[in-house]
Design a protein around this motif. Structure first.
Motif, PDB file in Angstrom:
ATOM      1  N   UNK A  31     -76.748 -20.156 -39.723  1.00 51.81           N
ATOM      2  CA  UNK A  31     -75.076 -20.384 -39.361  1.00 51.81           C
ATOM      3  C   UNK A  31     -74.873 -20.023 -38.001  1.00 51.81           C
ATOM      4  N   UNK A  32     -75.470 -19.297 -37.259  1.00 53.55           N
ATOM      5  CA  UNK A  32     -74.947 -19.204 -35.729  1.00 53.55           C
ATOM      6  C   UNK A  32     -75.335 -20.390 -35.112  1.00 53.55           C
ATOM      7  N   UNK A  33     -76.465 -20.992 -35.632  1.00 56.61           N
ATOM      8  CA  UNK A  33     -77.063 -22.261 -34.695  1.00 56.61           C
ATOM      9  C   UNK A  33     -76.093 -23.567 -35.192  1.00 56.61           C
ATOM     10  N   UNK A  34     -75.686 -23.348 -36.057  1.00 53.51           N
ATOM     11  CA  UNK A  34     -74.568 -24.315 -36.712  1.00 53.51           C
ATOM     12  C   UNK A  34     -73.326 -24.346 -35.957  1.00 53.51           C
ATOM     13  N   UNK A  35     -72.680 -23.169 -35.947  1.00 53.84           N
ATOM     14  CA  UNK A  35     -71.557 -22.991 -34.991  1.00 53.84           C
ATOM     15  C   UNK A  35     -71.673 -23.400 -33.404  1.00 53.84           C
ATOM     16  N   UNK A  48     -64.015 -33.356 -34.727  1.00 54.11           N
ATOM     17  CA  UNK A  48     -64.158 -33.336 -36.529  1.00 54.11           C
ATOM     18  C   UNK A  48     -64.998 -32.365 -36.817  1.00 54.11           C
ATOM     19  N   UNK A  49     -64.689 -31.816 -38.213  1.00 48.84           N
ATOM     20  CA  UNK A  49     -65.585 -30.750 -38.669  1.00 48.84           C
ATOM     21  C   UNK A  49     -66.857 -31.310 -39.010  1.00 48.84           C
ATOM     22  N   UNK A  50     -67.939 -30.729 -38.982  1.00 47.05           N
ATOM     23  CA  UNK A  50     -69.088 -30.707 -39.427  1.00 47.05           C
ATOM     24  C   UNK A  50     -69.389 -30.304 -40.689  1.00 47.05           C
ATOM     25  N   UNK A  51     -69.990 -30.972 -41.687  1.00 51.48           N
ATOM     26  CA  UNK A  51     -70.509 -30.477 -42.775  1.00 51.48           C
ATOM     27  C   UNK A  51     -71.973 -30.435 -42.805  1.00 51.48           C
ATOM     28  N   UNK A  52     -72.386 -28.894 -43.026  1.00 44.66           N
ATOM     29  CA  UNK A  52     -73.883 -29.078 -43.103  1.00 44.66           C
ATOM     30  C   UNK A  52     -74.458 -28.883 -44.497  1.00 44.66           C
ATOM     31  N   UNK A  53     -75.547 -29.864 -44.571  1.00 35.98           N
ATOM     32  CA  UNK A  53     -76.271 -29.993 -45.870  1.00 35.98           C
ATOM     33  C   UNK A  53     -77.696 -29.655 -45.669  1.00 35.98           C
ATOM     34  N   UNK A  54     -78.419 -29.741 -46.936  1.00 36.68           N
ATOM     35  CA  UNK A  54     -79.942 -29.855 -46.785  1.00 36.68           C
ATOM     36  C   UNK A  54     -80.178 -31.036 -47.601  1.00 36.68           C
ATOM     37  N   UNK A  55     -80.385 -32.157 -47.169  1.00 37.26           N
ATOM     38  CA  UNK A  55     -80.929 -33.439 -48.223  1.00 37.26           C
ATOM     39  C   UNK A  55     -82.101 -33.188 -48.756  1.00 37.26           C
TER      40      UNK A  55
END
Length: 474
Positions: A347-351, A371-378
């Motif tokens: 989560x720290x890397x995502x931020x 714009x907000x970034x939505x994080x997923x694991x396809x």
């Protein structure tokens, strides 16, 4: 209203099934069916009643006709039926042979096979509903999502057409007064108060213009939301498509450039149909075939109603993201930024990715908000939040809300636009103090366009064009 000759057709879908329903409508439909039905005498039965018996071939001499099938016959009496004519509906077993035999027997007794849409056309001609509502019958049948069903049902129940008919009648009254002024042209009289006329015209425009603006959303509701998934090669676009569809639709490979053409499929989320489009990866390439795929990707972006930009959360640089955001902003298309491989980064890397974009300058126009970034694991199908975001993105459009009047038909849009243009010219003429004959000319155009929209002004060619697209039996 008068009843036409009886017509007959299969009202349920063709093919083998448990039950088939054959509809007969028109003058003498009940008596005609009675000749082949053995059970209660249908002629003496009240409407909205059902009767069990057998449907038979013609008698042969003194021998009664052989049984075609055991049937349940429902009787509807004019004007309390779909067509406002006498109607009989014959429910039989869903054998194609049985259906053919019953229809053949009905034609022997004098019924004609119905043309496509002829039952609905008779309902319209007999005043059951207006032309907009008649067209909505076909849309209700064809609806394949909750949103398209809701829009079609709203129009079937009257939607915007009843309000337009009321306003058109008020406009007719004013046009009559304007026309009267023309008869007294030399006496310089004014029967139609210009301020009242202007107010009515702007009121009509106030109804029409939101409907015109709703067509883009209405077209999406009817045909699905074209949603294109874009990104660099190996960002996981095909994996995401497969996860959304819950099937192996697209080939997944570690080799960049595997997807070279457009792959499409449909997904329903919260009653809305999304037309998902997986595309070739966006990159500069010397491979001729892959380059064609990239060109097609950019064409799909132009056609899309919504863009999902998917990027590899491990390898994409802030500068690459910033460039893509600028390109998407320039396209004017609504878009969602989606970071993939959330299972491999913290989560720290995502931020940190969002912070890095902001520090790099945000958007080129100097606005630092990204714009907000939505994080997923396809890969792990962790996409529930993406589905919710897709649904929310569409539903922010007011036309998607329950009860909103939405235009989904190109014919309606054409007449509404022509009406608005004629009224705009008439309003300008009133403001300029133009003579009554010029005002009357544009008002007549507006009346004709509104009348053709609702069916108060029709031609045989128009009706044939509309109802010929209906299925037989409707």
């Amino acid at each position: 209203m008068h009843q036409l000759h009886p017509i007959a057709a299969l009202a349920t879908a063709p093919g083998i099934g448990a039950i088939a329903v054959i509809r007969v409508s028109g003058e003498g439909a009940i008596a005609l069916t009675d000749k082949a039905f053995r059970g209660k005498r249908l002629v003496g039965q009240p409407g909205h009643t059902a009767h069990f018996g057998t449907f038979r071939h013609a008698d042969r001499g003194n021998e009664p006709g052989s049984v075609i099938d055991e049937v349940l016959v429902t009787v509807f009496r004019s004007p309390h039926s779909f067509t406002k004519e006498d109607v009989v509906e014959i429910s039989c077993h869903g054998s194609e042979y049985i259906v053919r035999q019953i229809l053949t027997r009905l034609t022997e007794l004098g019924a004609q096979l119905a043309r496509p849409g002829e039952f609905t056309q008779r309902a319209f001609l007999n005043g059951q509903f207006d032309l907009v509502q008649a067209e909505a019958v076909a849309d209700v049948i064809a609806a394949d999502s909750a949103a398209s069903h809701r829009a079609a049902l709203s129009q079937l129940r009257g939607g915007f057409s009843k309000r337009l008919k009321d306003l058109r009648q008020q406009l007719i009254d004013f046009v009559a007064l304007v026309e009267l002024e023309l008869d007294f042209g030399e006496e310089d009289v004014e029967f139609a108060k210009r301020d009242q006329l202007r107010r009515l015209m702007t009121n009509i425009q106030g109804v029409i213009r939101p409907l015109i603006e709703s067509f883009a959303a209405g077209n999406v509701i009817k045909n699905g939301v074209p949603t294109v998934i874009i990104g660099k090669p190996n960002a996981g676009k095909s994996t995401l498509l497969n996860a959304l569809l819950n099937e192996e639709k697209a080939i997944v490979s570690d080799i960049p450039g595997t997807t070279r053409d457009v792959i499409e499929d449909e997904l329903f989320i919260d009653g809305v149909r999304f037309r998902l489009i997986d595309t070739a990866g966006l990159r500069d390439t010397t491979d001729t075939i892959e380059a064609i795929g990239v060109a097609r990707t950019r064409q799909q972006i132009e056609k899309a109603a919504l863009v999902v930009y998917l990027f590899d959360g491990q390898s994409t640089t802030p500068e690459e993201l910033r460039e893509m955001i600028a390109e998407l902003d320039e396209s004017g298309k609504p878009y969602i930024l989606v970071g993939n491989k959330a299972d491999l980064i913290t989560l720290h890397q995502q931020a940190a990715v969002t912070d890095a974009i902001t520090k790099a300058g945000g958007r080129p126009d100097g606005i630092h908000e990204v714009p907000p970034i939505l994080w997923i694991s396809a890969k792990n199908a962790q996409i529930d939040e993406l589905k919710s975001t897709l649904s929310a993105q569409v539903r922010t459009n007011g036309a998607m809300q329950t009860g909103s009047a939405v235009v989904t038909n190109a014919r309606h849009l054409q007449h509404l636009t022509a009406t608005d243009e004629a009224l705009a010219r008439a309003v300008a003429a009133v403001d300029a103090g133009t003579s009554a004959d010029w005002i009357a000319m544009d008002l007549r155009i507006a009346l004709r366009e509104l009348g053709e929209l609702t069916g108060e002004v029709t031609t045989d060619d128009l009706l044939e064009s509309i109802f010929s697209r209906f299925c037989i039996g409707k």
